[in-house]
Write an enzyme that holds these catalytic residues in place. Structure first.
Site, mmCIF file in Angstrom:
data_model
loop_
_atom_site.group_PDB
_atom_site.id
_atom_site.type_symbol
_atom_site.label_atom_id
_atom_site.label_comp_id
_atom_site.label_asym_id
_atom_site.label_seq_id
_atom_site.Cartn_x
_atom_site.Cartn_y
_atom_site.Cartn_z
ATOM 1 N N PHE A 118 0.865 -1.183 0.000
ATOM 2 C CA PHE A 118 0.000 0.000 0.000
ATOM 3 C C PHE A 118 0.900 1.231 0.000
ATOM 4 O O PHE A 118 1.689 1.430 0.931
ATOM 5 C CB PHE A 118 -0.867 -0.043 1.254
ATOM 6 C CG PHE A 118 -1.890 1.051 1.362
ATOM 7 C CD1 PHE A 118 -3.051 1.019 0.609
ATOM 8 C CD2 PHE A 118 -1.711 2.093 2.257
ATOM 9 C CE1 PHE A 118 -4.013 2.022 0.737
ATOM 10 C CE2 PHE A 118 -2.658 3.097 2.393
ATOM 11 C CZ PHE A 118 -3.818 3.061 1.625
ATOM 12 N N ARG A 169 -6.354 0.013 10.891
ATOM 13 C CA ARG A 169 -6.013 0.295 12.291
ATOM 14 C C ARG A 169 -6.380 -0.848 13.217
ATOM 15 O O ARG A 169 -5.732 -1.068 14.230
ATOM 16 C CB ARG A 169 -6.779 1.541 12.742
ATOM 17 C CG ARG A 169 -5.961 2.752 12.558
ATOM 18 C CD ARG A 169 -6.719 4.034 12.681
ATOM 19 N NE ARG A 169 -6.028 4.978 11.827
ATOM 20 C CZ ARG A 169 -6.578 6.019 11.246
ATOM 21 N NH1 ARG A 169 -7.853 6.274 11.422
ATOM 22 N NH2 ARG A 169 -5.865 6.794 10.477
ATOM 23 N N ILE A 222 11.399 -6.723 34.209
ATOM 24 C CA ILE A 222 11.205 -7.938 35.012
ATOM 25 C C ILE A 222 12.288 -8.975 34.695
ATOM 26 O O ILE A 222 12.707 -9.742 35.557
ATOM 27 C CB ILE A 222 9.771 -8.501 34.791
ATOM 28 C CG1 ILE A 222 8.770 -7.571 35.495
ATOM 29 C CG2 ILE A 222 9.641 -9.939 35.283
ATOM 30 C CD1 ILE A 222 7.317 -7.848 35.213
ATOM 31 N N GLU A 254 0.542 3.578 10.174
ATOM 32 C CA GLU A 254 -0.927 3.606 9.980
ATOM 33 C C GLU A 254 -1.577 4.658 10.893
ATOM 34 O O GLU A 254 -2.635 4.425 11.475
ATOM 35 C CB GLU A 254 -1.523 2.210 10.145
ATOM 36 C CG GLU A 254 -1.058 1.303 9.015
ATOM 37 C CD GLU A 254 -1.909 0.090 8.776
ATOM 38 O OE1 GLU A 254 -3.107 0.109 9.101
ATOM 39 O OE2 GLU A 254 -1.366 -0.873 8.214
ATOM 40 N N GLY A 255 -0.924 5.830 10.983
ATOM 41 C CA GLY A 255 -1.434 6.929 11.803
ATOM 42 C C GLY A 255 -0.768 6.904 13.168
ATOM 43 O O GLY A 255 -0.990 5.971 13.952
HETATM 44 C C1 FAD Z 1 8.629 0.625 9.148
HETATM 45 C C2 FAD Z 1 7.568 1.478 8.529
HETATM 46 C C3 FAD Z 1 6.673 0.899 7.637
HETATM 47 C C4 FAD Z 1 5.707 1.696 7.004
HETATM 48 N N1 FAD Z 1 4.883 1.131 6.052
HETATM 49 C C5 FAD Z 1 4.119 1.949 5.275
HETATM 50 C C6 FAD Z 1 3.411 1.426 4.142
HETATM 51 O O1 FAD Z 1 3.436 0.221 3.863
HETATM 52 N N2 FAD Z 1 2.725 2.301 3.349
HETATM 53 C C7 FAD Z 1 2.671 3.640 3.624
HETATM 54 O O2 FAD Z 1 2.038 4.367 2.872
HETATM 55 N N3 FAD Z 1 3.324 4.161 4.694
HETATM 56 C C8 FAD Z 1 4.047 3.352 5.524
HETATM 57 N N4 FAD Z 1 4.733 3.878 6.600
HETATM 58 C C9 FAD Z 1 4.685 5.333 6.836
HETATM 59 C C10 FAD Z 1 3.966 5.721 8.130
HETATM 60 O O3 FAD Z 1 2.598 5.538 7.991
HETATM 61 C C11 FAD Z 1 4.391 7.161 8.452
HETATM 62 O O4 FAD Z 1 5.730 7.098 8.905
HETATM 63 C C12 FAD Z 1 3.502 7.793 9.497
HETATM 64 O O5 FAD Z 1 2.220 8.042 8.978
HETATM 65 C C13 FAD Z 1 4.091 9.106 10.037
HETATM 66 O O6 FAD Z 1 4.473 9.952 9.000
HETATM 67 P P1 FAD Z 1 5.937 10.625 9.015
HETATM 68 O O7 FAD Z 1 6.921 9.528 9.263
HETATM 69 O O8 FAD Z 1 6.083 11.412 7.798
HETATM 70 O O9 FAD Z 1 5.929 11.549 10.299
HETATM 71 P P2 FAD Z 1 5.367 13.056 10.347
HETATM 72 O O10 FAD Z 1 4.017 13.127 9.743
HETATM 73 O O11 FAD Z 1 6.421 13.958 9.835
HETATM 74 O O12 FAD Z 1 5.235 13.251 11.924
HETATM 75 C C14 FAD Z 1 6.339 13.542 12.773
HETATM 76 C C15 FAD Z 1 5.796 13.736 14.193
HETATM 77 O O13 FAD Z 1 4.891 14.860 14.207
HETATM 78 C C16 FAD Z 1 3.626 14.451 14.707
HETATM 79 N N5 FAD Z 1 2.574 15.216 14.037
HETATM 80 C C17 FAD Z 1 2.396 15.400 12.702
HETATM 81 N N6 FAD Z 1 1.305 16.145 12.481
HETATM 82 C C18 FAD Z 1 0.766 16.427 13.692
HETATM 83 C C19 FAD Z 1 -0.385 17.152 14.130
HETATM 84 N N7 FAD Z 1 -1.240 17.727 13.256
HETATM 85 N N8 FAD Z 1 -0.615 17.244 15.457
HETATM 86 C C20 FAD Z 1 0.210 16.644 16.351
HETATM 87 N N9 FAD Z 1 1.302 15.936 15.998
HETATM 88 C C21 FAD Z 1 1.570 15.828 14.689
HETATM 89 C C22 FAD Z 1 3.542 12.960 14.419
HETATM 90 O O14 FAD Z 1 2.613 12.319 15.256
HETATM 91 C C23 FAD Z 1 4.981 12.536 14.686
HETATM 92 O O15 FAD Z 1 5.172 12.365 16.068
HETATM 93 C C24 FAD Z 1 5.637 3.078 7.304
HETATM 94 C C25 FAD Z 1 6.522 3.647 8.229
HETATM 95 C C26 FAD Z 1 7.483 2.871 8.828
HETATM 96 C C27 FAD Z 1 8.443 3.533 9.801
#
Ligand code: FAD
Length: 380
Positions: free
Chosen positions: A123, A243, A337, A363-364
């Protein structure tokens, strides 16, 4: 209220438990150490019907319910969340949306082999500049009449190098913002697709993660899912259902850590008695058990709502947020533990702690779940 599982659900949970405890456990440490993709296990799990669990028999799936999916995810994740995430992406993010919104031709060509496990799905939503803010898609899918021309980069894609089918989210009409986004089914071997290097991750090391680059990739028009501009809603709905799978994964990680902590506390002696006899340890175990039970109830409620065609959106955000957060807490306590033994790989709990961390991110993130929940709370 009826909290009892059906005979079929109990059988499915037992099948997952048996597979995890007998097979997955055997090479889990080596696969984690060397980041080896669990190819053999994915094949075996497909034979058990676990790759397209909720796909109806008319599309070659076993037609199980979401409660059964949660039960299977918990059991597999107790032992190996790297394998369970591959299964979760295929089940919830790929098969779920295709079954719900795909055309009959798309279901015939893609859903059936995905449900049988002949194909593996990935995805592709996240981008270097679009993670939590999934609306800011920069990958473009330009309408060329009989096909879309795709350019851009997707980030963090689970199963990218092993998947046969990609569900790609891309922008067709930037002026319409997220109403201009489309979801396309893409053959992963299409000309113009290349992969970034394998991501060397903290945990879930045997699931493979890459960025995926698209350069003038042609995708047939008939591979668009739903109407023009439906892609963002499609992606959000897939994530709402997905989720529940990740919540169940986090639950399983926590439950696996709890089982190991209980066994260790009964065996390890300090000050002339088993450490379980020290109240500080016994109370910690009691709190861990309560958290796991609450997590299980939230997961099963979200699954039950979905199975009964009721609104499960807030429930799935509750489950994802709570299960991920307690997975982090319970696995950290399990390491504590185990004392020094908890800090080495042989005892598994440090791996479970590394795996738990990811459930708060993908996934959020946990922060995004709080946005979903608070918006719903303030709207109602
Ligand atoms: C191992 C791994 C596998 C994954 N697999 C997939 C996949 O198969 N397909 C896919 O599409 N994606 C995948 N992802 C992506 C994943 O869904 C994103 O990493 C995730 O949604 C967070 O996005 P970001 O890393 O860009 O962080 P950012 O969006 O840059 O967020 C950085 C920080 O800011 C916080 N933040 C951002 N906006 C707000 C807000 N409005 N209010 C408060 N806090 C906020 C976030 O919670 C986080 O703590 C994967 C990620 C990893 C690490």
């Amino acid at each position: 209220m009826n909290f009892e599982l059906t005979e079929e659900q109990i059988m499915i949970r037992q099948a997952a438990r048996d597979y995890a405890q007998r097979e997955l456990i055997q090479d889990v440490l080596e696969r984690d150490n060397k980041a080896i993709f669990p190819e053999k296990h994915i094949k075996n799990l497909a034979e058990l019907g676990f790759m397209g669990m909720m796909v109806e028999p008319e599309y070659d799936g076993p037609g199980m319910d979401t409660v059964s999916y949660v039960l299977a995810m918990e059991e597999l994740s107790k032992v190996d969340a790297s394998t369970s995430v591959i299964l979760s992406v295929n089940n919830s993010l790929v098969c779920y949306g295709l079954q719900k919104y795909g055309s009959e031709e798309q279901k015939e060509k893609y859903l059936k082999p995905l449900a049988r496990g002949d194909y593996l799905g990935a995805f592709l939503l996240s981008e270097p500049e679009a993670g939590s803010d999934a609306t800011s898609q920069r990958t473009t899918a330009i309408d060329m009449g009989d096909h879309y021309l795709v350019n851009g980069t997707k980030n963090w894609i689970t199963s990218a190098s092993h998947a046969d089918v990609y569900i790609l989210i891309a922008q067709t009409h930037p002026e319409k913002e997220h109403y201009g986004i489309n979801a396309l089914i893409v053959d992963s071997k299409s000309a113009g697709i290349s992969l970034g290097p394998h991501e060397d991750k903290m945990g879930m090391r045997s699931s493979d993660t890459h960025s995926v680059m698209f350069t003038d990739v042609k995708v047939p028009m008939e591979n668009r899912i739903g109407e023009d501009g439906f892609g963002f809603i499609f992606a959000m709905q897939a994530l709402e259902a997905g989720r529940i799978g990740i919540a169940a994964q986090a639950l399983g990680i926590a439950a696996g850590a709890l089982e190991r902590a209980v066994a260790y506390a009964k065996e390890r002696k300090a000050f002339g008695t088993q450490i379980a006899n020290h109240q500080a340890i016994a109370f910690k175990l009691a709190e861990m058990d309560l958290k796991v039970e609450n997590a299980r109830n939230l997961c099963l409620k979200a699954a039950w709502l979905k199975d009964n065609k009721m609104d499960f959106r807030k429930a799935s955000a509750f489950a994802k947020l709570y299960c991920a957060d307690i997975a982090m807490e319970v696995t950290t306590d399990a390491v504590q533990i185990h004392g020094g033994y908890g800090y080495v790989k042989e005892y598994h709990v440090e791996r479970l702690m590394r795996e738990a961390k990811l459930t708060q991110i993908y996934e959020g993130t946990s922060e995004i779940q709080k946005i979903v929940i608070s918006r719903k709370l303030l709207q109602d």
